[in-house]
Write a protein that holds these residues in place. Structure first.
Motif, PDB file in Angstrom:
ATOM      1  N   ILE A 211       0.840  -1.199   0.000  1.00 53.24           N
ATOM      2  CA  ILE A 211       0.000   0.000   0.000  1.00 53.24           C
ATOM      3  C   ILE A 211       0.873   1.246   0.000  1.00 53.24           C
ATOM      4  O   ILE A 211       0.635   2.200  -0.750  1.00 53.24           O
ATOM      5  CB  ILE A 211      -0.951  -0.015   1.216  1.00 53.24           C
ATOM      6  CG1 ILE A 211      -1.975  -1.146   1.072  1.00 53.24           C
ATOM      7  CG2 ILE A 211      -1.661   1.332   1.364  1.00 53.24           C
ATOM      8  CD1 ILE A 211      -2.810  -1.381   2.317  1.00 53.24           C
ATOM      9  N   THR A 212       1.929   1.236   0.835  1.00 52.66           N
ATOM     10  CA  THR A 212       2.832   2.385   0.914  1.00 52.66           C
ATOM     11  C   THR A 212       3.505   2.655  -0.423  1.00 52.66           C
ATOM     12  O   THR A 212       3.676   3.806  -0.833  1.00 52.66           O
ATOM     13  CB  THR A 212       3.899   2.142   1.996  1.00 52.66           C
ATOM     14  OG1 THR A 212       3.256   1.963   3.257  1.00 52.66           O
ATOM     15  CG2 THR A 212       4.862   3.316   2.090  1.00 52.66           C
ATOM     16  N   ARG A 213       3.898   1.579  -1.136  1.00 53.16           N
ATOM     17  CA  ARG A 213       4.589   1.739  -2.419  1.00 53.16           C
ATOM     18  C   ARG A 213       3.637   1.972  -3.585  1.00 53.16           C
ATOM     19  O   ARG A 213       4.071   2.209  -4.705  1.00 53.16           O
ATOM     20  CB  ARG A 213       5.444   0.506  -2.701  1.00 53.16           C
ATOM     21  CG  ARG A 213       6.642   0.360  -1.776  1.00 53.16           C
ATOM     22  CD  ARG A 213       7.548  -0.800  -2.179  1.00 53.16           C
ATOM     23  NE  ARG A 213       6.915  -2.098  -1.985  1.00 53.16           N
ATOM     24  CZ  ARG A 213       6.377  -2.834  -2.948  1.00 53.16           C
ATOM     25  NH1 ARG A 213       6.381  -2.397  -4.199  1.00 53.16           N
ATOM     26  NH2 ARG A 213       5.830  -4.006  -2.689  1.00 53.16           N
ATOM     27  N   GLY A 214       2.325   1.883  -3.331  1.00 53.13           N
ATOM     28  CA  GLY A 214       1.362   2.114  -4.398  1.00 53.13           C
ATOM     29  C   GLY A 214       1.039   0.878  -5.217  1.00 53.13           C
ATOM     30  O   GLY A 214       0.286   0.953  -6.191  1.00 53.13           O
ATOM     31  N   GLU A 215       1.606  -0.274  -4.832  1.00 49.30           N
ATOM     32  CA  GLU A 215       1.317  -1.511  -5.561  1.00 49.30           C
ATOM     33  C   GLU A 215      -0.136  -1.923  -5.356  1.00 49.30           C
ATOM     34  O   GLU A 215      -0.785  -2.442  -6.271  1.00 49.30           O
ATOM     35  CB  GLU A 215       2.260  -2.614  -5.087  1.00 49.30           C
ATOM     36  CG  GLU A 215       2.122  -3.921  -5.850  1.00 49.30           C
ATOM     37  CD  GLU A 215       3.085  -4.985  -5.353  1.00 49.30           C
ATOM     38  OE1 GLU A 215       2.947  -6.142  -5.794  1.00 49.30           O
ATOM     39  OE2 GLU A 215       3.968  -4.664  -4.527  1.00 49.30           O
ATOM     40  N   LEU A 216      -0.638  -1.716  -4.140  1.00 53.02           N
ATOM     41  CA  LEU A 216      -2.060  -1.908  -3.851  1.00 53.02           C
ATOM     42  C   LEU A 216      -2.674  -0.519  -3.698  1.00 53.02           C
ATOM     43  O   LEU A 216      -2.429   0.177  -2.712  1.00 53.02           O
ATOM     44  CB  LEU A 216      -2.249  -2.731  -2.570  1.00 53.02           C
ATOM     45  CG  LEU A 216      -1.840  -4.206  -2.636  1.00 53.02           C
ATOM     46  CD1 LEU A 216      -1.977  -4.865  -1.266  1.00 53.02           C
ATOM     47  CD2 LEU A 216      -2.690  -4.959  -3.665  1.00 53.02           C
ATOM     48  N   ALA A 217      -3.441  -0.107  -4.677  1.00 48.57           N
ATOM     49  CA  ALA A 217      -3.972   1.255  -4.709  1.00 48.57           C
ATOM     50  C   ALA A 217      -5.189   1.391  -3.800  1.00 48.57           C
ATOM     51  O   ALA A 217      -5.876   0.402  -3.511  1.00 48.57           O
ATOM     52  CB  ALA A 217      -4.349   1.620  -6.142  1.00 48.57           C
ATOM     53  N   PRO A 218      -5.476   2.613  -3.329  1.00 50.00           N
ATOM     54  CA  PRO A 218      -6.691   2.837  -2.542  1.00 50.00           C
ATOM     55  C   PRO A 218      -7.924   2.352  -3.294  1.00 50.00           C
ATOM     56  O   PRO A 218      -8.085   2.610  -4.490  1.00 50.00           O
ATOM     57  CB  PRO A 218      -6.704   4.363  -2.355  1.00 50.00           C
ATOM     58  CG  PRO A 218      -5.272   4.765  -2.456  1.00 50.00           C
ATOM     59  CD  PRO A 218      -4.669   3.841  -3.469  1.00 50.00           C
ATOM     60  N   GLY A 219      -8.779   1.607  -2.597  1.00 55.82           N
ATOM     61  CA  GLY A 219      -9.998   1.094  -3.203  1.00 55.82           C
ATOM     62  C   GLY A 219      -9.846  -0.246  -3.884  1.00 55.82           C
ATOM     63  O   GLY A 219     -10.846  -0.855  -4.291  1.00 55.82           O
ATOM     64  N   SER A 220      -8.600  -0.734  -4.027  1.00 57.50           N
ATOM     65  CA  SER A 220      -8.409  -2.024  -4.698  1.00 57.50           C
ATOM     66  C   SER A 220      -8.762  -3.171  -3.754  1.00 57.50           C
ATOM     67  O   SER A 220      -8.666  -3.049  -2.533  1.00 57.50           O
ATOM     68  CB  SER A 220      -6.972  -2.169  -5.195  1.00 57.50           C
ATOM     69  OG  SER A 220      -6.057  -2.120  -4.113  1.00 57.50           O
ATOM     70  N   LYS A 221      -9.152  -4.286  -4.332  1.00 58.03           N
ATOM     71  CA  LYS A 221      -9.595  -5.436  -3.555  1.00 58.03           C
ATOM     72  C   LYS A 221      -8.452  -6.411  -3.349  1.00 58.03           C
ATOM     73  O   LYS A 221      -7.720  -6.742  -4.285  1.00 58.03           O
ATOM     74  CB  LYS A 221     -10.749  -6.139  -4.272  1.00 58.03           C
ATOM     75  CG  LYS A 221     -11.382  -7.279  -3.477  1.00 58.03           C
ATOM     76  CD  LYS A 221     -12.571  -7.868  -4.229  1.00 58.03           C
ATOM     77  CE  LYS A 221     -13.241  -8.984  -3.427  1.00 58.03           C
ATOM     78  NZ  LYS A 221     -14.418  -9.539  -4.147  1.00 58.03           N
ATOM     79  N   LEU A 222      -8.273  -6.868  -2.101  1.00 59.87           N
ATOM     80  CA  LEU A 222      -7.273  -7.880  -1.812  1.00 59.87           C
ATOM     81  C   LEU A 222      -7.751  -9.236  -2.333  1.00 59.87           C
ATOM     82  O   LEU A 222      -8.954  -9.471  -2.470  1.00 59.87           O
ATOM     83  CB  LEU A 222      -7.013  -7.968  -0.310  1.00 59.87           C
ATOM     84  CG  LEU A 222      -5.869  -7.093   0.236  1.00 59.87           C
ATOM     85  CD1 LEU A 222      -6.148  -5.620   0.001  1.00 59.87           C
ATOM     86  CD2 LEU A 222      -5.650  -7.363   1.716  1.00 59.87           C
TER      87      LEU A 222
END
Length: 447
Positions: free
Chosen positions: A28-39
């Motif tokens: 999340i910090t690096r932007g690989e998992l963007a806000p609103g994206s589903k795990l």
């Protein structure tokens, strides 16, 4: 079939579920998992990683507790949307980490401590001696970082500033001289003034101090101590070379001078080098200061110092006179942050990317610049005052600091790059660059 997000757990410390939770936060910090994206669905991720479903469930729960993600009933787990942007100015004048997940880590630590009333009660008494378990935690942390104690004594402090004051008071008498970097942390000036000490700055080169000037100052002033920040000099953004450190240590030993080495300032693992304390390997010639302020957050006033055994009794008396004792509760909170991995943020890549953006911006403006750790230093053309640029930046909602505040030149500016929020870096650097362009084009210079 679409490939799911699959982290490499071996890059993170702790148990499997802790590794996965930390991997989620890092992505999340690096932007690989963007806000609103589903795990990924828990069972699919468990199969992909070769772990149990319970491991993934615990990791997701921990990530939820830390405020990184949220569970939606019947729909899965999602990365939380970014918080609304602050309406206040962006403070790039204060050197510290960007506030990301520190509050979640701290809340988790305090909640865990609160569930153990016996342990908590033991931290509420007056303690005039350091706590052995907490000392072992910090010594282990330092050893893993490449800093051994060599039989020296560990003393806890309310931040490195108190450690600096106590070290100066233990080493020096009123009227003694202390040498330091010409561009220097202002807290040294305040401590020296309170202790009636004389200061002499030594000019800086690209790899550390001007050694000829240092030798001349030693001959002239017969100093009792030298205060240095070799790993990440602030605000110069300089890292001392190995040869520099060895030569300074040799000079200090030859003239019976104690080096006070401040290793508080954050630097990436690629920038970090063994401190002079480690090179000395004798717990005689150096006092080593550090804290969690730049690693975690400035409000955590948890510091520690390694020092020669002969100085410990006087340092303890000085701290006792200041505040009776360093809070055992605060010490345990700091140690628990270390144990839980809360300060082991995987931020090197992010900080390095900000450094590169800063240097690229400066190059496009044909300005001299350096970056190291959380800071970037910019030099304006001769005749231009940093104060004009700083005022123009403040009008655009960005705070910066003049090198003159540190005894540096009036045309130098320090930016705390670590404070730039993720996702806003383009906007921030655009504002800085446009402001610099306007000032330089208008020719706002010294009259």
């Amino acid at each position: 079939m679409r490939t799911i997000w699959t982290p490499t757990l071996e890059n993170f410390s702790g148990s499997k579920y802790e590794q996965l939770a930390n991997a989620i936060g890092d992505a999340i910090t690096r932007g690989e998992l963007a806000p609103g994206s589903k795990l990924p669905p828990q069972r699919r991720l468990a199969d992909a990683l070769g772990v149990t479903l319970g491991t993934v469930t615990r990791a997701y729960t921990k990530a939820i507790y830390r405020g990184w993600v949220e569970a939606r009933v019947g729909d899965g787990t999602y990365v939380r949307m970014a918080e609304p942007k602050s309406t206040g100015p962006l403070d790039l004048a204060t050197c510290q980490q960007a506030v990301t997940d520190q509050a979640a880590f701290l809340g988790e630590v305090m909640s865990r401590m609160g569930r153990d009333p016996v342990r908590l009660a033991g931290l509420l008494d007056y303690h005039t001696a350091n706590l052995e378990a907490q000392q072992e935690t910090v010594l282990t942390f330092l050893a893993r970082s490449g800093v051994d104690d060599f039989g020296g004594k560990l003393v806890f402090t309310h931040g490195a500033q108190q450690g600096l004051f106590a070290a100066l008071a233990a080493i020096c008498e009123p009227g003694d001289w202390v040498l330091h970097e010409a561009w220097c942390y202002p807290g040294l000036n305040r401590a020296a003034e309170a202790l009636s000490l004389n200061l002499c700055g030594v000019s800086l080169l690209d790899d550390g101090l001007n050694l000829d000037e240092l030798a001349a100052c030693i001959d002239k002033h017969k100093p009792k101590a030298i205060y240095l920040t070799p790993n990440s000099q602030n605000p110069g953004c300089i890292g001392y070379s190995g040869a520099q450190r060895q030569r300074i240590l040799a000079l200090a030993r030859a003239h019976d001078i104690i080096i006070i080495e401040d290793d508080v300032n954050y630097c990436t693992s690629q920038e970090w080098s063994a401190p002079i304390w480690q090179l000395a390997a004798d717990a005689q010639s150096v006092v080593y200061l550090s804290s969690l302020s730049k690693r975690f957050a400035g409000g955590i006033r948890f510091g520690f110092m390694l020092l020669p055994a002969r100085l410990q009794p006087r340092v303890n008396r000085i701290i006792h006179a200041h505040c009776w004792m360093v809070s055992p509760l605060l010490i345990e909170i700091g140690c628990e942050l270390i144990r839980s991995g809360g300060i082991h943020q995987h931020r090197d890549a992010w900080i390095a990317s900000l450094q590169q953006r800063f240097l690229t911006m400066a190059e496009s403006l044909d300005l001299e610049a350096k970056s190291r750790g959380l800071n970037g230093r910019l030099t304006l053309p001769e005749g231009f005052r940093a104060s004009n640029v700083i005022a123009a930046l403040a009008a655009k909602g960005i705070l910066a600091r003049s090198l003159a505040d540190f005894g540096g030149p009036a045309n130098g500016i320090r930016f705390s790059l670590g404070r730039i929020p993720r996702g806003e870096e383009d906007e921030v650097f655009d504002r800085i660059q446009s402001t610099l362009t306007d000032v330089l084009n208008q020719g706002i210079a010294v009259v």
